[in-house]
Design a protein around this motif. Structure first.
Motif, mmCIF file in Angstrom:
data_model
loop_
_atom_site.group_PDB
_atom_site.id
_atom_site.type_symbol
_atom_site.label_atom_id
_atom_site.label_comp_id
_atom_site.label_asym_id
_atom_site.label_seq_id
_atom_site.Cartn_x
_atom_site.Cartn_y
_atom_site.Cartn_z
ATOM 1 N N LYS A 20 0.850 -1.189 0.000
ATOM 2 C CA LYS A 20 0.000 0.000 0.000
ATOM 3 C C LYS A 20 0.884 1.237 0.000
ATOM 4 C CE LYS A 20 -3.775 -2.162 2.515
ATOM 5 N NZ LYS A 20 -4.513 -2.202 3.780
ATOM 6 N N HIS A 21 0.367 2.295 -0.609
ATOM 7 C CA HIS A 21 1.152 3.515 -0.805
ATOM 8 C C HIS A 21 1.725 4.063 0.502
ATOM 9 C CE1 HIS A 21 2.536 7.147 -2.737
ATOM 10 N NE2 HIS A 21 1.882 7.861 -1.846
ATOM 11 N N PHE A 22 0.911 4.207 1.520
ATOM 12 C CA PHE A 22 1.374 4.811 2.769
ATOM 13 C C PHE A 22 2.281 3.882 3.573
ATOM 14 C CE2 PHE A 22 -2.457 7.315 1.882
ATOM 15 C CZ PHE A 22 -1.858 8.563 1.818
ATOM 16 N N ASP A 23 2.267 2.601 3.273
ATOM 17 C CA ASP A 23 3.128 1.659 3.975
ATOM 18 C C ASP A 23 4.515 1.560 3.341
ATOM 19 O OD1 ASP A 23 1.345 0.848 6.014
ATOM 20 O OD2 ASP A 23 0.246 -0.348 4.548
ATOM 21 N N ARG A 24 4.755 2.306 2.275
ATOM 22 C CA ARG A 24 6.051 2.266 1.614
ATOM 23 C C ARG A 24 7.160 2.846 2.503
ATOM 24 N NH1 ARG A 24 6.288 0.033 -2.852
ATOM 25 N NH2 ARG A 24 8.305 0.888 -3.397
ATOM 26 N N PHE A 25 6.770 3.582 3.568
ATOM 27 C CA PHE A 25 7.760 4.116 4.504
ATOM 28 C C PHE A 25 8.358 3.015 5.379
ATOM 29 C CE2 PHE A 25 4.944 7.821 3.806
ATOM 30 C CZ PHE A 25 5.881 8.672 3.240
ATOM 31 N N HIS A 26 7.707 1.857 5.413
ATOM 32 C CA HIS A 26 8.123 0.759 6.281
ATOM 33 C C HIS A 26 8.545 -0.477 5.475
ATOM 34 C CE1 HIS A 26 6.315 3.173 9.407
ATOM 35 N NE2 HIS A 26 5.213 3.224 8.694
ATOM 36 N N LEU A 27 9.164 -0.259 4.333
ATOM 37 C CA LEU A 27 9.508 -1.377 3.447
ATOM 38 C C LEU A 27 10.455 -2.378 4.108
ATOM 39 C CD1 LEU A 27 9.873 0.356 -0.027
ATOM 40 C CD2 LEU A 27 7.999 -1.047 0.819
ATOM 41 N N ASN A 28 11.434 -1.896 4.851
ATOM 42 C CA ASN A 28 12.376 -2.822 5.498
ATOM 43 C C ASN A 28 11.657 -3.755 6.457
ATOM 44 O OD1 ASN A 28 14.673 -1.941 4.182
ATOM 45 N ND2 ASN A 28 15.164 -0.413 5.735
ATOM 46 N N ASP A 29 10.757 -3.199 7.265
ATOM 47 C CA ASP A 29 10.006 -4.011 8.220
ATOM 48 C C ASP A 29 9.089 -5.007 7.506
ATOM 49 O OD1 ASP A 29 9.030 -4.730 10.863
ATOM 50 O OD2 ASP A 29 7.185 -3.672 10.278
ATOM 51 N N ILE A 30 8.433 -4.552 6.460
ATOM 52 C CA ILE A 30 7.525 -5.424 5.694
ATOM 53 C C ILE A 30 8.309 -6.564 5.054
ATOM 54 C CG2 ILE A 30 6.003 -5.509 3.676
ATOM 55 C CD1 ILE A 30 5.232 -2.568 4.413
ATOM 56 N N ARG A 31 9.458 -6.233 4.474
ATOM 57 C CA ARG A 31 10.312 -7.244 3.843
ATOM 58 C C ARG A 31 10.775 -8.266 4.879
ATOM 59 N NH1 ARG A 31 12.820 -3.582 0.761
ATOM 60 N NH2 ARG A 31 14.297 -3.082 2.403
ATOM 61 N N LYS A 32 11.206 -7.771 6.037
ATOM 62 C CA LYS A 32 11.716 -8.651 7.092
ATOM 63 C C LYS A 32 10.609 -9.568 7.626
ATOM 64 C CE LYS A 32 13.965 -8.496 11.597
ATOM 65 N NZ LYS A 32 14.383 -7.649 12.707
ATOM 66 N N ARG A 33 9.433 -9.004 7.923
ATOM 67 C CA ARG A 33 8.338 -9.828 8.444
ATOM 68 C C ARG A 33 7.850 -10.823 7.410
ATOM 69 N NH1 ARG A 33 3.643 -7.484 9.682
ATOM 70 N NH2 ARG A 33 4.115 -5.548 8.625
ATOM 71 N N GLY A 34 7.784 -10.396 6.144
ATOM 72 C CA GLY A 34 7.371 -11.302 5.080
ATOM 73 C C GLY A 34 8.343 -12.454 4.937
ATOM 74 N N HIS A 35 9.630 -12.141 4.969
ATOM 75 C CA HIS A 35 10.661 -13.173 4.879
ATOM 76 C C HIS A 35 10.537 -14.157 6.037
ATOM 77 C CE1 HIS A 35 14.643 -14.970 5.405
ATOM 78 N NE2 HIS A 35 14.734 -14.888 4.091
ATOM 79 N N GLU A 36 10.369 -13.642 7.258
ATOM 80 C CA GLU A 36 10.247 -14.509 8.437
ATOM 81 C C GLU A 36 9.025 -15.420 8.343
ATOM 82 O OE1 GLU A 36 10.185 -11.752 11.692
ATOM 83 O OE2 GLU A 36 12.356 -11.449 11.635
ATOM 84 N N ASN A 37 7.889 -14.863 7.912
ATOM 85 C CA ASN A 37 6.659 -15.659 7.808
ATOM 86 C C ASN A 37 6.805 -16.799 6.802
ATOM 87 O OD1 ASN A 37 5.479 -13.952 9.672
ATOM 88 N ND2 ASN A 37 4.344 -12.782 8.154
ATOM 89 N N VAL A 38 7.394 -16.509 5.653
ATOM 90 C CA VAL A 38 7.546 -17.537 4.616
ATOM 91 C C VAL A 38 8.616 -18.544 5.038
ATOM 92 C CG1 VAL A 38 8.176 -17.964 2.213
ATOM 93 C CG2 VAL A 38 6.729 -16.017 2.777
ATOM 94 N N ALA A 39 9.719 -18.058 5.624
ATOM 95 C CA ALA A 39 10.795 -18.957 6.065
ATOM 96 C C ALA A 39 10.312 -19.881 7.180
ATOM 97 C CB ALA A 39 11.997 -18.149 6.527
ATOM 98 N N LYS A 40 9.390 -19.401 7.994
ATOM 99 C CA LYS A 40 8.836 -20.231 9.059
ATOM 100 C C LYS A 40 8.035 -21.392 8.463
ATOM 101 C CE LYS A 40 7.369 -17.725 12.369
ATOM 102 N NZ LYS A 40 6.518 -16.803 13.133
ATOM 103 N N ARG A 41 7.330 -21.116 7.374
ATOM 104 C CA ARG A 41 6.517 -22.148 6.718
ATOM 105 C C ARG A 41 7.384 -23.100 5.892
ATOM 106 N NH1 ARG A 41 4.854 -25.945 5.005
ATOM 107 N NH2 ARG A 41 3.013 -26.345 3.766
ATOM 108 N N PHE A 42 8.457 -22.584 5.294
ATOM 109 C CA PHE A 42 9.356 -23.382 4.454
ATOM 110 C C PHE A 42 10.781 -23.287 5.003
ATOM 111 C CE2 PHE A 42 5.966 -21.865 1.584
ATOM 112 C CZ PHE A 42 5.467 -23.084 1.156
ATOM 113 N N PRO A 43 11.071 -23.948 6.116
ATOM 114 C CA PRO A 43 12.382 -23.798 6.756
ATOM 115 C C PRO A 43 13.558 -24.347 5.932
ATOM 116 C CG PRO A 43 11.096 -25.499 7.851
ATOM 117 C CD PRO A 43 10.193 -24.855 6.840
#
Length: 141
Positions: free
Chosen positions: A72-95
């Protein structure tokens, strides 16, 4: 007349403030391609469950899972956090898999092209691997 205008304005305000439910389903590539994409489809759903993510493109091969969410446009200020949480969520499912997540729009467009080529079966396995290696280098740098 003033009451009529007030009612019209009230209706316009209430009508414009309703919830704007946008349900975007990612392209489900599945196993009808040269390289089975069920893991990528599941990983896309994991990223889509994050409220900041509007859409996700992604593919998978034997080296890992490659994902690019559109935020989302306004969430672009938090890209590092979004990338990190997304990576953690997917890595948790596919270790056992190597997970690559990028919020770069160019990577998003490249993955979208790859998804389309896989779906249409217009890409060879060798070219697919080459493109993913190039994308991985772009994601790192």
């Amino acid at each position: 007349m003033k009451h009529f205008i007030a009612i019209i304005i009230g209706v316009m305000i209430l009508g414009g403030c309703g919830p704007q439910a946008e349900t975007i389903q990612p392209l489900q590539v599945g196993n009808q391609t040269i390289v089975a994409q069920e893991k990528a489809d599941e990983a896309k759903q994991i990223l889509l469950s994050m409220e900041e993510v509007l859409e996700v493109k992604g593919v998978v091969n034997e080296q890992g899972i490659y994902l690019a969410p559109r935020v989302k446009h306004f969430d672009r200020f938090h890209l590092n956090d979004i990338r990190k949480r997304g990576h953690e969520n997917v890595a948790k499912r596919f270790p056992k898999e190597t997970v690559h997540v990028s919020t770069d729009k160019k990577i998003y467009m490249e993955l979208e092209k790859l998804e389309q080529e896989l779906k249409k079966k217009t890409i060879s396995e060798k070219r697919f691997s080459t493109k993913l290696k190039e994308l991985e280098e772009k994601m790192k740098g």
